[in-house]
Scaffold this motif. Structure first.
Motif, PDB file in Angstrom:
ATOM      1  N   SER A  26       0.818  -1.206   0.000  1.00 53.40           N
ATOM      2  CA  SER A  26       0.000   0.000   0.000  1.00 53.40           C
ATOM      3  C   SER A  26       0.853   1.259   0.000  1.00 53.40           C
ATOM      4  O   SER A  26       0.366   2.342  -0.250  1.00 53.40           O
ATOM      5  CB  SER A  26      -0.923  -0.004   1.216  1.00 53.40           C
ATOM      6  N   ASP A  27       2.151   1.117   0.277  1.00 54.56           N
ATOM      7  CA  ASP A  27       2.996   2.310   0.256  1.00 54.56           C
ATOM      8  C   ASP A  27       3.369   2.713  -1.165  1.00 54.56           C
ATOM      9  O   ASP A  27       3.912   3.775  -1.394  1.00 54.56           O
ATOM     10  CB  ASP A  27       4.270   2.078   1.082  1.00 54.56           C
ATOM     11  N   GLN A  28       3.077   1.826  -2.113  1.00 53.85           N
ATOM     12  CA  GLN A  28       3.411   2.167  -3.505  1.00 53.85           C
ATOM     13  C   GLN A  28       2.381   3.138  -4.068  1.00 53.85           C
ATOM     14  O   GLN A  28       1.212   3.069  -3.706  1.00 53.85           O
ATOM     15  CB  GLN A  28       3.396   0.898  -4.355  1.00 53.85           C
ATOM     16  N   PRO A  29       2.817   4.030  -4.938  1.00 56.33           N
ATOM     17  CA  PRO A  29       1.849   4.952  -5.547  1.00 56.33           C
ATOM     18  C   PRO A  29       0.848   4.170  -6.402  1.00 56.33           C
ATOM     19  O   PRO A  29       1.197   3.140  -6.963  1.00 56.33           O
ATOM     20  CB  PRO A  29       2.723   5.857  -6.433  1.00 56.33           C
ATOM     21  N   ALA A  30      -0.371   4.641  -6.423  1.00 51.62           N
ATOM     22  CA  ALA A  30      -1.414   3.964  -7.192  1.00 51.62           C
ATOM     23  C   ALA A  30      -1.057   4.001  -8.670  1.00 51.62           C
ATOM     24  O   ALA A  30      -0.556   5.005  -9.179  1.00 51.62           O
ATOM     25  CB  ALA A  30      -2.746   4.661  -6.965  1.00 51.62           C
ATOM     26  N   ALA A  31      -1.308   2.889  -9.334  1.00 51.26           N
ATOM     27  CA  ALA A  31      -1.072   2.845 -10.775  1.00 51.26           C
ATOM     28  C   ALA A  31      -2.112   3.703 -11.468  1.00 51.26           C
ATOM     29  O   ALA A  31      -3.227   3.829 -10.968  1.00 51.26           O
ATOM     30  CB  ALA A  31      -1.173   1.404 -11.265  1.00 51.26           C
ATOM     31  N   PRO A  32      -1.752   4.301 -12.589  1.00 50.65           N
ATOM     32  CA  PRO A  32      -2.752   5.086 -13.319  1.00 50.65           C
ATOM     33  C   PRO A  32      -3.910   4.189 -13.750  1.00 50.65           C
ATOM     34  O   PRO A  32      -3.709   3.016 -14.032  1.00 50.65           O
ATOM     35  CB  PRO A  32      -1.983   5.614 -14.524  1.00 50.65           C
ATOM     36  N   ALA A  33      -5.097   4.749 -13.751  1.00 44.37           N
ATOM     37  CA  ALA A  33      -6.294   3.944 -14.008  1.00 44.37           C
ATOM     38  C   ALA A  33      -6.297   3.365 -15.420  1.00 44.37           C
ATOM     39  O   ALA A  33      -6.554   2.198 -15.612  1.00 44.37           O
ATOM     40  CB  ALA A  33      -7.534   4.784 -13.787  1.00 44.37           C
ATOM     41  N   ALA A  34      -5.992   4.196 -16.395  1.00 48.16           N
ATOM     42  CA  ALA A  34      -6.039   3.726 -17.783  1.00 48.16           C
ATOM     43  C   ALA A  34      -4.668   3.209 -18.155  1.00 48.16           C
ATOM     44  O   ALA A  34      -3.733   3.989 -18.315  1.00 48.16           O
ATOM     45  CB  ALA A  34      -6.447   4.863 -18.703  1.00 48.16           C
ATOM     46  N   THR A  35      -4.526   1.914 -18.280  1.00 46.94           N
ATOM     47  CA  THR A  35      -3.211   1.357 -18.579  1.00 46.94           C
ATOM     48  C   THR A  35      -3.279   0.408 -19.759  1.00 46.94           C
ATOM     49  O   THR A  35      -4.269  -0.275 -19.974  1.00 46.94           O
ATOM     50  CB  THR A  35      -2.647   0.584 -17.373  1.00 46.94           C
ATOM     51  N   VAL A  36      -2.186   0.395 -20.467  1.00 45.76           N
ATOM     52  CA  VAL A  36      -2.006  -0.566 -21.544  1.00 45.76           C
ATOM     53  C   VAL A  36      -1.454  -1.826 -20.868  1.00 45.76           C
ATOM     54  O   VAL A  36      -0.717  -1.703 -19.898  1.00 45.76           O
ATOM     55  CB  VAL A  36      -0.965  -0.012 -22.556  1.00 45.76           C
ATOM     56  N   PRO A  37      -1.794  -3.007 -21.347  1.00 53.90           N
ATOM     57  CA  PRO A  37      -1.185  -4.200 -20.739  1.00 53.90           C
ATOM     58  C   PRO A  37       0.335  -4.076 -20.766  1.00 53.90           C
ATOM     59  O   PRO A  37       0.910  -3.596 -21.737  1.00 53.90           O
ATOM     60  CB  PRO A  37      -1.659  -5.337 -21.645  1.00 53.90           C
ATOM     61  N   ALA A  38       0.982  -4.491 -19.660  1.00 52.05           N
ATOM     62  CA  ALA A  38       2.420  -4.267 -19.520  1.00 52.05           C
ATOM     63  C   ALA A  38       3.229  -4.965 -20.618  1.00 52.05           C
ATOM     64  O   ALA A  38       4.187  -4.422 -21.111  1.00 52.05           O
ATOM     65  CB  ALA A  38       2.877  -4.750 -18.159  1.00 52.05           C
ATOM     66  N   ALA A  39       2.847  -6.173 -20.976  1.00 51.84           N
ATOM     67  CA  ALA A  39       3.635  -6.914 -21.965  1.00 51.84           C
ATOM     68  C   ALA A  39       2.737  -7.393 -23.091  1.00 51.84           C
ATOM     69  O   ALA A  39       2.303  -8.537 -23.104  1.00 51.84           O
ATOM     70  CB  ALA A  39       4.337  -8.084 -21.301  1.00 51.84           C
ATOM     71  N   PRO A  40       2.443  -6.509 -24.049  1.00 51.41           N
ATOM     72  CA  PRO A  40       1.583  -6.954 -25.148  1.00 51.41           C
ATOM     73  C   PRO A  40       2.287  -8.032 -25.957  1.00 51.41           C
ATOM     74  O   PRO A  40       3.508  -8.002 -26.104  1.00 51.41           O
ATOM     75  CB  PRO A  40       1.382  -5.692 -25.994  1.00 51.41           C
ATOM     76  N   ALA A  41       1.511  -8.969 -26.449  1.00 53.51           N
ATOM     77  CA  ALA A  41       2.111 -10.044 -27.242  1.00 53.51           C
ATOM     78  C   ALA A  41       2.638  -9.464 -28.541  1.00 53.51           C
ATOM     79  O   ALA A  41       1.938  -8.704 -29.201  1.00 53.51           O
ATOM     80  CB  ALA A  41       1.067 -11.105 -27.544  1.00 53.51           C
ATOM     81  N   PRO A  42       3.884  -9.772 -28.915  1.00 50.88           N
ATOM     82  CA  PRO A  42       4.393  -9.274 -30.199  1.00 50.88           C
ATOM     83  C   PRO A  42       3.583  -9.881 -31.341  1.00 50.88           C
ATOM     84  O   PRO A  42       3.165 -11.038 -31.247  1.00 50.88           O
ATOM     85  CB  PRO A  42       5.836  -9.769 -30.236  1.00 50.88           C
ATOM     86  N   TYR A  43       3.360  -9.103 -32.370  1.00 55.69           N
ATOM     87  CA  TYR A  43       2.610  -9.618 -33.513  1.00 55.69           C
ATOM     88  C   TYR A  43       3.564 -10.420 -34.387  1.00 55.69           C
ATOM     89  O   TYR A  43       4.601  -9.923 -34.812  1.00 55.69           O
ATOM     90  CB  TYR A  43       2.002  -8.467 -34.320  1.00 55.69           C
ATOM     91  N   VAL A  44       3.226 -11.640 -34.630  1.00 59.27           N
ATOM     92  CA  VAL A  44       4.073 -12.488 -35.469  1.00 59.27           C
ATOM     93  C   VAL A  44       3.489 -12.506 -36.876  1.00 59.27           C
ATOM     94  O   VAL A  44       2.340 -12.891 -37.084  1.00 59.27           O
ATOM     95  CB  VAL A  44       4.152 -13.921 -34.903  1.00 59.27           C
ATOM     96  N   MET A  45       4.291 -12.067 -37.839  1.00 62.81           N
ATOM     97  CA  MET A  45       3.818 -12.009 -39.224  1.00 62.81           C
ATOM     98  C   MET A  45       3.614 -13.412 -39.784  1.00 62.81           C
ATOM     99  O   MET A  45       4.497 -14.261 -39.648  1.00 62.81           O
ATOM    100  CB  MET A  45       4.847 -11.282 -40.086  1.00 62.81           C
ATOM    101  N   THR A  46       2.507 -13.629 -40.409  1.00 68.16           N
ATOM    102  CA  THR A  46       2.295 -14.885 -41.125  1.00 68.16           C
ATOM    103  C   THR A  46       2.996 -14.776 -42.481  1.00 68.16           C
ATOM    104  O   THR A  46       3.403 -13.690 -42.904  1.00 68.16           O
ATOM    105  CB  THR A  46       0.803 -15.143 -41.380  1.00 68.16           C
ATOM    106  N   MET A  47       3.084 -15.893 -43.166  1.00 67.88           N
ATOM    107  CA  MET A  47       3.659 -15.889 -44.519  1.00 67.88           C
ATOM    108  C   MET A  47       2.861 -14.931 -45.403  1.00 67.88           C
ATOM    109  O   MET A  47       3.438 -14.167 -46.179  1.00 67.88           O
ATOM    110  CB  MET A  47       3.618 -17.308 -45.074  1.00 67.88           C
ATOM    111  N   GLY A  48       1.552 -14.977 -45.280  1.00 62.18           N
ATOM    112  CA  GLY A  48       0.715 -14.085 -46.079  1.00 62.18           C
ATOM    113  C   GLY A  48       1.004 -12.620 -45.774  1.00 62.18           C
ATOM    114  O   GLY A  48       1.064 -11.783 -46.685  1.00 62.18           O
ATOM    115  N   ASP A  49       1.204 -12.316 -44.507  1.00 66.64           N
ATOM    116  CA  ASP A  49       1.549 -10.935 -44.121  1.00 66.64           C
ATOM    117  C   ASP A  49       2.860 -10.511 -44.770  1.00 66.64           C
ATOM    118  O   ASP A  49       2.997  -9.390 -45.274  1.00 66.64           O
ATOM    119  CB  ASP A  49       1.729 -10.823 -42.600  1.00 66.64           C
ATOM    120  N   MET A  50       3.832 -11.401 -44.731  1.00 68.46           N
ATOM    121  CA  MET A  50       5.159 -11.043 -45.262  1.00 68.46           C
ATOM    122  C   MET A  50       5.108 -10.876 -46.779  1.00 68.46           C
ATOM    123  O   MET A  50       5.708  -9.960 -47.339  1.00 68.46           O
ATOM    124  CB  MET A  50       6.192 -12.104 -44.854  1.00 68.46           C
TER     125      MET A  50
END
Ligand code: HEC
Length: 169
Positions: A26-50
């Motif tokens: 509780s001594d830690q400062p409150a996290a901001p309410a609107a947050t992006v997920p800390a570790a978004p999954a990297p987008y892996v290109m498919t063959m079609g994408d490439m």
């Protein structure tokens, strides 16, 4: 799950932090309410994408530069296209169990060399023939990987309104 306060839930879960521990500090400062997920999954290109983002536009640019007899730009586009294929082979060595490197070699290595020679000779007719071979190589591989409906052709016109393909004076 239902006990997790909304404020902390997203971040703590995404980061894999023990929720109990995170909330008890509780001594830690409150996290901001609107947050992006800390570790978004990297987008892996498919063959079609490439294919769609790396290969198709460079094939078109190579054709447009060659047609405009802009040899330095055509040479550059050729190198970019070769590099894109090399990168794809590394990123995805197999497609549905098929060896991508071997297929790329069989389909486009020789035509790419022919295009290179035509650029070196600065010969528009030779370029047109070699570029056609390259395009047929694209389609040969598509047939080999069960995508015969992806049919490549020389570009009708430029899809790049912000790039000048004419030779630099
Ligand atoms: C390994 C052999 C191979 C070669 C060589 C190849 N392709 Fe492909 N291409 C594929 C495969 C496999 C797919 C289907 C990928 C998928 O569905 O995820 C594909 C799909 C495509 C698509 C459809 C992507 C989309 O989202 O619309 C385009 C466009 C394309 N290729 C362009 C080209 C061009 C241009 C060339 C030649 C310069 C070329 N390809 C050479 C294997 C190849």
């Amino acid at each position: 799950m239902s006990k997790i306060p909304v404020l902390f839930g997203t971040v703590a879960l995404a980061a894999g932090i023990g929720v109990g521990t995170a909330l008890s500090q509780s001594d830690q400062p409150a996290a901001p309410a609107a947050t992006v997920p800390a570790a978004p999954a990297p987008y892996v290109m498919t063959m079609g994408d490439m294919m769609n983002t790396l290969i198709q536009p460079r094939h078109a640019k190579l054709g447009l530069a060659g047609r405009a007899r802009n040899w330095p730009l055509a040479q550059y586009a050729l190198v970019e296209l070769r590099q894109a294929f090399a990168g794809i082979v590394k990123a995805q060595p197999q497609f549905h169990g098929l060896p991508v490197g071997e297929l790329v070699n069989a389909a486009v290595s020789q035509p790419l060399n022919a295009v290179d020679a035509a650029i070196g000779a600065q010969d528009p007719k030779q370029f047109a023939v070699a570029y056609d071979q390259l395009t047929r190589g694209c389609n040969a591989c598509h047939a080999a990987v069960d995508h015969p409906f992806v049919v490549i052709k020389a570009p009708d016109s430029s899809a790049f309104p912000n790039q000048d393909f004419s030779p630099h004076k």
